[in-house]
Design an enzyme around this catalytic site. Structure first.
Site, PDB file in Angstrom:
ATOM      1  N   HIS A 197       1.930  19.448 -19.818  1.00 32.54           N
ATOM      2  CA  HIS A 197       1.545  20.025 -21.107  1.00 32.54           C
ATOM      3  C   HIS A 197       2.664  20.837 -21.748  1.00 32.54           C
ATOM      4  O   HIS A 197       2.437  21.545 -22.725  1.00 32.54           O
ATOM      5  CB  HIS A 197       0.291  20.895 -20.949  1.00 32.54           C
ATOM      6  N   CYS A 210      11.986  21.461 -32.595  1.00 36.04           N
ATOM      7  CA  CYS A 210      12.205  21.557 -34.033  1.00 36.04           C
ATOM      8  C   CYS A 210      11.338  20.539 -34.767  1.00 36.04           C
ATOM      9  O   CYS A 210      11.313  19.356 -34.407  1.00 36.04           O
ATOM     10  CB  CYS A 210      13.674  21.326 -34.377  1.00 36.04           C
ATOM     11  N   THR A 266      -7.872  23.602 -10.564  1.00 31.55           N
ATOM     12  CA  THR A 266      -8.127  22.844 -11.787  1.00 31.55           C
ATOM     13  C   THR A 266      -9.563  22.364 -11.811  1.00 31.55           C
ATOM     14  O   THR A 266     -10.139  22.014 -10.774  1.00 31.55           O
ATOM     15  CB  THR A 266      -7.153  21.658 -11.934  1.00 31.55           C
TER      16      THR A 266
END
Length: 304
Positions: A158, A166, A250
């Protein structure tokens, strides 16, 4: 082509951060297995023989370091939940607010440290590498605590809070500035009564590549965005060769990461889950160790 590759590639076009499987899909892929064992001695026997260990980690690991998860009840920054801010649409509408949110998260993380679970994983990787064995950490976390702990072989599916991308030239760069730009100094307070800073776009983080000056965004996978196919390919390769898989902290409900361990288990590889409580995938695994990861994981990975 192995089972994991087939399933992963079929889902790549749907592999968006936050995507959850429907209950009908879960029922279709449910694998009938005996109740998982919590026998540490049995796990240690399997661990001692493993040559390629894949460790999949989630928010539960970082929560023990005091990292806010922004999930579930009370998971708000000001009056918004992460799902309302961590999207391309939210950034397009109000980049100042989104950057305040991420500036707050970056500043919080600069004060946090790896906990015993992070350290146990990093020490295990270092020790086993000297024995010709490998450990890879596949994490859903963006906080870099695994990196701080010393983990080398790390796949951050992730992205990272401490990387920027940018929006003009696409350049990705590490960025540990505090604050990330002068206009964000002292901003980002999470209190619900705090007013938005309304920082002009030209004063938000800007690209430093020659002649660009484009608006930077956090290099993280937002809700509704596809995961990096290059990272997914690397994950595929690691899970194809692993002979032991650990699932640590998780919930096993967010796809595509939720399918990784069940697919490994489906080809007969032992999977051990270390979590506070059972998850929808628990009964597909050989082992389940309930409790805080910082308590259960160190003895599991300790030197024999």
């Amino acid at each position: 082509m192995c089972l994991f590759q087939f399933t992963a590639r079929r889902l790549v076009s749907q592999a968006h951060c936050g995507l959850k499987a429907s209950s009908s899909k879960k029922q279709k892929v449910c694998l009938e297995m005996a109740r998982p064992s919590s026998n540490m001695a049995d796990f240690r026997e399997v661990f001692a023989k493993a040559k390629h260990i894949a460790i999949i980690t989630g928010a539960g690991v970082s929560a023990e370091s005091g990292v806010p998860t922004f999930r579930g009840a009370g998971g708000f920054w000001r009056k918004w939940q992460a799902q309302e801010l961590a999207t391309p649409g939210a950034f397009a509408r109000n980049p100042s607010r989104v950057w305040e949110f991420y500036h707050y998260r970056r500043e919080v993380m600069l004060s946090k440290h790896p906990n015993p679970a992070h350290i146990a994983i990093a020490e295990c990787e270092k020790r086993l590498s000297k024995q010709g064995r490998s450990v890879v950490v596949i994490t859903q976390n963006i906080d870099e605590l695994h990196r701080k702990a010393g983990t080398k072989h790390l796949l951050e599916i992730h992205g990272s809070l401490f990387k920027t991308r940018c929006t003009s030239c696409g350049n990705v760069a590490a960025n540990y500035k505090s604050p990330i730009c002068p206009a964000l100094a002292g901003k980002g307070a999470p209190d619900p009564d705090t007013e938005d800073a309304a920082i002009p776009v030209e004063n938000l983080p800007q690209c430093e590549e020659d002649g660009c000056n484009g608006l930077l965004r956090p290099h993280v996978v937002w809700f509704g965005e596809a995961l990096d196919p290059g990272v997914l390919t690397a994950v595929e390769k690691e899970l194809d060769i692993c002979d032991l898989c650990l699932v640590v902290g998780t919930s096993s409900v967010v796809y595509p990461a939720a399918m990784f361990a069940p697919q490994v288990s489906a080809r007969g590889v032992p999977v051990a889950e270390f979590n506070m409580e059972p998850t929808p995938a628990t009964n597909r695994f050989r082992f389940h160790f309930p409790g805080p990861c910082g308590t259960t994981l160190p003895p599991a990975l300790a030197r024999h």
